[in-house]
Design an enzyme around this catalytic site. Structure first.
Site, PDB file in Angstrom:
ATOM      1  CB  THR A  13      -0.914   0.036   1.245  1.00  0.00           C
ATOM      2  OG1 THR A  13      -1.681  -1.162   1.279  1.00  0.00           O
ATOM      3  CG2 THR A  13      -1.843   1.227   1.195  1.00  0.00           C
ATOM      4  CE  LYS A  71      -4.828  -1.149   1.637  1.00  0.00           C
ATOM      5  NZ  LYS A  71      -5.146  -2.432   2.209  1.00  0.00           N
ATOM      6  CE  LYS A 119       2.401   2.044   4.620  1.00  0.00           C
ATOM      7  NZ  LYS A 119       1.673   1.122   3.769  1.00  0.00           N
TER       8      LYS A 119
HETATM    9  P1  NAP Z   1       5.348  -6.262   7.593  1.00  0.00           P
HETATM   10  O1  NAP Z   1       4.881  -7.477   8.311  1.00  0.00           O
HETATM   11  O2  NAP Z   1       5.974  -5.166   8.366  1.00  0.00           O
HETATM   12  O3  NAP Z   1       6.331  -6.766   6.428  1.00  0.00           O
HETATM   13  C1  NAP Z   1       7.029  -5.841   5.610  1.00  0.00           C
HETATM   14  C2  NAP Z   1       7.845  -6.608   4.587  1.00  0.00           C
HETATM   15  O4  NAP Z   1       8.533  -5.677   3.743  1.00  0.00           O
HETATM   16  C3  NAP Z   1       8.931  -7.490   5.230  1.00  0.00           C
HETATM   17  O5  NAP Z   1       9.131  -8.629   4.414  1.00  0.00           O
HETATM   18  C4  NAP Z   1      10.141  -6.548   5.177  1.00  0.00           C
HETATM   19  O6  NAP Z   1      11.390  -7.240   5.237  1.00  0.00           O
HETATM   20  C5  NAP Z   1       9.932  -5.932   3.814  1.00  0.00           C
HETATM   21  N1  NAP Z   1      10.631  -4.652   3.635  1.00  0.00           N
HETATM   22  C6  NAP Z   1      10.327  -3.471   4.225  1.00  0.00           C
HETATM   23  N2  NAP Z   1      11.161  -2.511   3.786  1.00  0.00           N
HETATM   24  C7  NAP Z   1      11.995  -3.087   2.894  1.00  0.00           C
HETATM   25  C8  NAP Z   1      13.072  -2.614   2.102  1.00  0.00           C
HETATM   26  N3  NAP Z   1      13.447  -1.322   2.128  1.00  0.00           N
HETATM   27  N4  NAP Z   1      13.729  -3.504   1.301  1.00  0.00           N
HETATM   28  C9  NAP Z   1      13.358  -4.799   1.285  1.00  0.00           C
HETATM   29  N5  NAP Z   1      12.350  -5.313   2.010  1.00  0.00           N
HETATM   30  C10 NAP Z   1      11.669  -4.463   2.813  1.00  0.00           C
HETATM   31  O7  NAP Z   1       4.138  -5.557   6.801  1.00  0.00           O
HETATM   32  P2  NAP Z   1       2.810  -6.242   6.220  1.00  0.00           P
HETATM   33  O8  NAP Z   1       1.727  -6.168   7.231  1.00  0.00           O
HETATM   34  O9  NAP Z   1       3.156  -7.530   5.565  1.00  0.00           O
HETATM   35  O10 NAP Z   1       2.437  -5.150   5.106  1.00  0.00           O
HETATM   36  C11 NAP Z   1       3.078  -5.115   3.838  1.00  0.00           C
HETATM   37  C12 NAP Z   1       2.331  -4.120   2.954  1.00  0.00           C
HETATM   38  O11 NAP Z   1       0.972  -4.559   2.797  1.00  0.00           O
HETATM   39  C13 NAP Z   1       2.264  -2.698   3.538  1.00  0.00           C
HETATM   40  O12 NAP Z   1       2.324  -1.749   2.513  1.00  0.00           O
HETATM   41  C14 NAP Z   1       0.901  -2.691   4.229  1.00  0.00           C
HETATM   42  O13 NAP Z   1       0.396  -1.385   4.360  1.00  0.00           O
HETATM   43  C15 NAP Z   1       0.089  -3.547   3.286  1.00  0.00           C
HETATM   44  N6  NAP Z   1      -1.088  -4.245   3.863  1.00  0.00           N
HETATM   45  C16 NAP Z   1      -1.032  -4.820   5.101  1.00  0.00           C
HETATM   46  C17 NAP Z   1      -2.150  -5.480   5.592  1.00  0.00           C
HETATM   47  C18 NAP Z   1      -2.175  -6.146   6.951  1.00  0.00           C
HETATM   48  O14 NAP Z   1      -3.266  -6.462   7.460  1.00  0.00           O
HETATM   49  N7  NAP Z   1      -1.033  -6.423   7.577  1.00  0.00           N
HETATM   50  C19 NAP Z   1      -3.320  -5.560   4.818  1.00  0.00           C
HETATM   51  C20 NAP Z   1      -3.322  -5.000   3.550  1.00  0.00           C
HETATM   52  C21 NAP Z   1      -2.199  -4.345   3.083  1.00  0.00           C
HETATM   53  P3  NAP Z   1      11.971  -7.733   6.676  1.00  0.00           P
HETATM   54  O15 NAP Z   1      11.350  -9.084   6.918  1.00  0.00           O
HETATM   55  O16 NAP Z   1      13.426  -7.783   6.473  1.00  0.00           O
HETATM   56  O17 NAP Z   1      11.552  -6.695   7.695  1.00  0.00           O
END
Ligand code: NAP
Length: 280
Positions: free
Chosen positions: A89, A164, A232
């Protein structure tokens, strides 16, 4: 077609698992390499190496700069004709910039953010809103269908992310409504498990109440969806609203509440931690 997945976080892990179960996952990369151990797919140690060895790159990382960093890296090694689908997102502007960087390399780009939480990612039941070339979406639709049950083409690049943003404004209002109502019920000394059970089946029942109601009233706030990530998103929505003159007071209030919770060290908790500020 060979498919690679970058970003095995809370969402990416479930999504990549579903691709693997469908026999569609050939390569993975995660910044923290240990998270790739759960996969039989080839684990690459850089986004560049993954991109050089696949035809479709799927991406789900945290925020705008993270997406742009990955795009800059994979643009150096992608094979012309590759397709990149970003399911993070981020802002529509980031999607438009990513698409133009990749177009210079003769690669296609779709912005395809998702909704449905970690439960939807795990179960392959996400809703996916897609911006970009409709014909490119049809090429990758069978792949995306392993992760999402509802895939809707919205319009040109950036329109998936704009959609979104609509979802995230709605989530802010729902979070305010559910945390406030449950705190109101708890203050009356009601048995909240029974309240949640019955109210979930009525006109005010909703996904957030069903999936987070019990945990929040029990005082546990494990993500789920990290509060700092929704913050964010709401900053993106705030700037979109300023450009169009739309009023989003519930989101504005939620930003203030989240900033307080983040300052108190709760940014990595689920968004239901808003209940901390409402409970009796
Ligand atoms: P998360 O658990 O914090 O995971 C983030 C992922 O991105 C991890 O694999 C992290 O790697 C990687 N990452 C972050 N910065 C990076 C960089 N600079 N270079 C390479 N890898 C990087 O977050 P999430 O909940 O999965 O969310 C991911 C996305 O989906 C976000 O944009 C969020 O807003 C969106 N989203 C989330 C949800 C939800 O319910 N959680 C629902 C819909 C959409 P590491 O493992 O090394 O930290």
């Amino acid at each position: 077609m060979r498919i690679g997945f970058i970003g095995l976080g809370s969402m990416g892990l479930g999504m990549a698992n579903n691709l693997a179960q469908a026999g569609l996952l050939h390569a993975v990369y995660n910044r923290t390499a240990a998270k790739t151990a759960a996969f039989a797919a080839t684990a690459y140690t850089s986004p560049e190496a993954l991109a050089a060895n696949v035809d479709i790159v799927l991406l789900c990382v945290s925020a705008d700069q993270d997406v742009l960093d990955i795009i800059a890296k994979i643009a150096t090694t992608l094979t012309p004709g590759s397709i990149v689908v970003d399911m993070s997102t981020v802002s529509s502007q980031t999607a438009i910039l990513a698409a133009s960087i990749l177009a210079d390399k003769h690669a296609a780009f779709l912005d395809a953010p998702v909704s449905g939480g970690v439960e939807g990612a795990k179960n392959g039941t996400l809703a996916m809103m897609v911006g970009g070339d409709a014909a490119v979406l049809e090429q990758v639709r069978p792949v995306l269908a392993a992760m999402a049950t509802r895939i809707v083409h919205i319009g040109p690049t950036g329109s998936g992310q704009a959609t979104k943003a609509v979802n995230q404004v709605m989530c802010a209002g729902i979070n305010q409504a559910v945390t406030e109502a449950l705190a109101f019920g708890a203050a009356q000394g009601l048995a909240m498990d029974k309240v949640i059970e019955v109210v979930s089946g009525g006109a005010s029942g909703n996904w957030f109440l069903q999936h987070r109601g019990i945990t929040m009233t029990n005082g546990t706030f494990a993500p789920g969806f990290k509060l700092a990530l929704h913050h964010k998103d709401l900053k993106i929505c705030q700037s979109m609203a300023a450009q169009t003159g739309a009023a989003i007071p519930l989101s504005e209030q939620t930003l203030i509440n989240y900033e307080q919770l983040m300052a108190e060290g709760f940014g990595d908790e689920d968004i239901s931690a808003l209940y901390r500020l409402k409970r009796p």
